[in-house]
Design a protein around this motif. Structure first.
Motif, short mmCIF file in Angstrom:
data_model
loop_
_atom_site.label_atom_id
_atom_site.label_comp_id
_atom_site.label_asym_id
_atom_site.label_seq_id
_atom_site.Cartn_x
_atom_site.Cartn_y
_atom_site.Cartn_z
N MET A 112 -4.41 10.64 -2.12
CA MET A 112 -3.56 9.59 -2.83
C MET A 112 -3.48 8.29 -1.53
O MET A 112 -3.47 7.13 -1.78
N VAL A 113 -3.29 8.62 -0.16
CA VAL A 113 -3.10 7.97 0.75
C VAL A 113 -4.54 7.07 1.13
O VAL A 113 -4.59 5.86 1.10
N ARG B 119 2.17 7.05 -6.73
CA ARG B 119 1.12 8.22 -6.98
C ARG B 119 1.43 9.46 -6.43
O ARG B 119 1.20 10.64 -7.16
N ILE B 120 2.25 9.75 -5.36
CA ILE B 120 2.22 10.88 -4.70
C ILE B 120 3.72 11.36 -5.14
O ILE B 120 3.82 12.57 -5.77
N SER C 254 -5.17 5.07 -2.41
CA SER C 254 -4.12 3.75 -2.39
C SER C 254 -4.66 2.86 -1.85
O SER C 254 -4.48 1.57 -1.94
N THR D 125 0.77 -1.08 -0.22
CA THR D 125 -0.02 -0.11 0.06
C THR D 125 0.83 1.19 0.02
O THR D 125 0.58 2.34 -0.73
N ALA E 77 0.80 4.12 -2.87
CA ALA E 77 0.73 5.45 -2.46
C ALA E 77 1.77 6.46 -3.00
O ALA E 77 1.56 7.31 -3.67
N TRP E 78 3.18 6.13 -2.55
CA TRP E 78 4.35 6.77 -2.86
C TRP E 78 4.43 6.76 -4.51
O TRP E 78 4.92 7.88 -5.13
#
Length: 356
Positions: free
Chosen positions: A296-297, A282-283, A300, A275, A279-280
């Motif tokens: 995003m968090v 996408r961030i 995700s 996860t 998330a990272w």
């Protein structure tokens, strides 16, 4: 082909978005479409669509909420021209779109059944693009999307148009392109340019978009495991989402049952690790504002199980029904259109950004 012979109809499916007027106002007067067919896909009673005044003939038809595939079928079947140009109701043709379209259609040889416009997605210059903006920008390299796609009417008739078993604006255009190419036609890239601005979306927009995984299942059923390559798609994240979801189920299940400490701990590490990686991913390329990071968090963490659920739902829905004596002759053929499933051996065009 002379300019006088360039006859085309513009078909625009819509759900009544405010952007429709901007699109219609931007359509060219030279060479003008013979007609603009706006297909209202809103179900039930609805307000009348407001169309801009102009010299181009326009009419509104209704498809009763059948989805964009059904709406486009209503539109092209009402057209009486050799070409049908499909436009989405949230794009804006550039000022040179009309003359460029004329050249694209003039240069189309007999074996060319379709011409795609070049999608331009304006992105902010003062900051890194958000996840939503990057996703929209991926349309610029997508193959055969009906945001701006012209088809010969006879080719549409040969394959039966769009497959209405695709209920969303997702994969129905790729499916049509594969069937048209399987008939021996070519699809080409035109020179015309169409703007696709990034439209506002809600906090959970990327989560709701996971419903498209059901359509991915339908594509796999129709064209086999190589459908992504033939459609210009990059690899998806289905396998990672499945592992993430499985680890989450083991971790949460083990937490309420004694004697599984090691298994639960391992599953928790895998779940949180995948996860966090998602998330990272996408961030990192984005603006990293607090609002974007929060979005995003949250999404995700929710996307993997949602993606798995929709994929499972799609697989169940796409299962071939039991063959009976009456329909055994049709086994292996497309039941909607009566045409054999295409066997495409070589992809053409540009790759689309990987779909989650």
């Amino acid at each position: 082909m002379s300019e006088a012979e360039i006859r085309y109809t513009v078909v625009v499916p819509t759900t009544g978005r405010a952007t429709l007027g901007e699109l219609l106002a931007a359509l060219p007067s030279s060479p003008p479409p013979e007609e603009v067919v706006v297909v209202d896909d809103r179900p039930g009673e609805r307000d009348e669509l407001l169309l801009p005044d102009g010299t181009v003939s326009m009419r509104v038809l209704s498809s009763g909420g059948r989805g964009p595939a059904g709406a486009r079928n209503v539109g092209w079947r009402a057209a009486g021209t050799p070409w049908v140009v499909f436009l989405d109701d949230d794009v804006v043709p550039t000022p040179e779109w009309g003359p460029a379209l004329r050249r694209d259609l003039e240069e189309a040889s007999d074996e060319v059944a379709g011409s795609q416009g070049r999608i331009v997605v304006p992105l902010p210059r003062h900051r890194a693009p958000t996840d939503l903006e990057r996703g929209t920008a991926g349309l610029a390299g997508a193959w055969w999307i009906t945001a701006d796609m012209a088809y010969r009417s006879h080719a549409l008739a040969e394959v039966g148009g769009f497959d209405e078993r695709f209920p969303r604006a997702y994969r129905e255009d790729a499916d049509l392109a594969l069937r048209v190419r399987a008939r021996g036609y070519r699809l080409t890239w035109g020179t015309r340019r169409t703007l696709h601005p990034v439209r506002p979306a809600g906090f959970l927009a990327s989560l709701w978009a996971q419903a498209g995984n059901a359509d991915n299942a339908a594509m796999r059923r129709k064209y086999g495991p190589s459908w992504r390559r033939h459609s210009g798609e990059g690899p998806g994240r289905t396998a990672r989402h499945a592992i993430t979801t499985g680890a989450a189920l083991v971790a949460t299940g083990g937490a309420v049952r004694a004697g599984r400490g090691a298994v639960t701990a391992t599953a928790t590490v895998v779940w949180l690790g995948l996860t966090a990686e998602f998330a990272w991913r996408r961030i990192a390329p984005g603006p990293r504002t607090p609002a974007e990071i929060a979005r995003m968090v949250v999404t995700s963490a929710a996307i993997p199980p949602a993606a798995c659920w929709h994929r499972l739902r799609g697989e169940i829905r796409a299962r071939p029904r039991e063959t009976t004596r009456d329909d055994s002759a049709e086994a292996g053929r497309d039941r909607t259109h009566g045409t054999a499933a295409p066997e495409v051996t070589r992809p053409v065009g540009r790759a689309r950004e990987a779909v989650r």
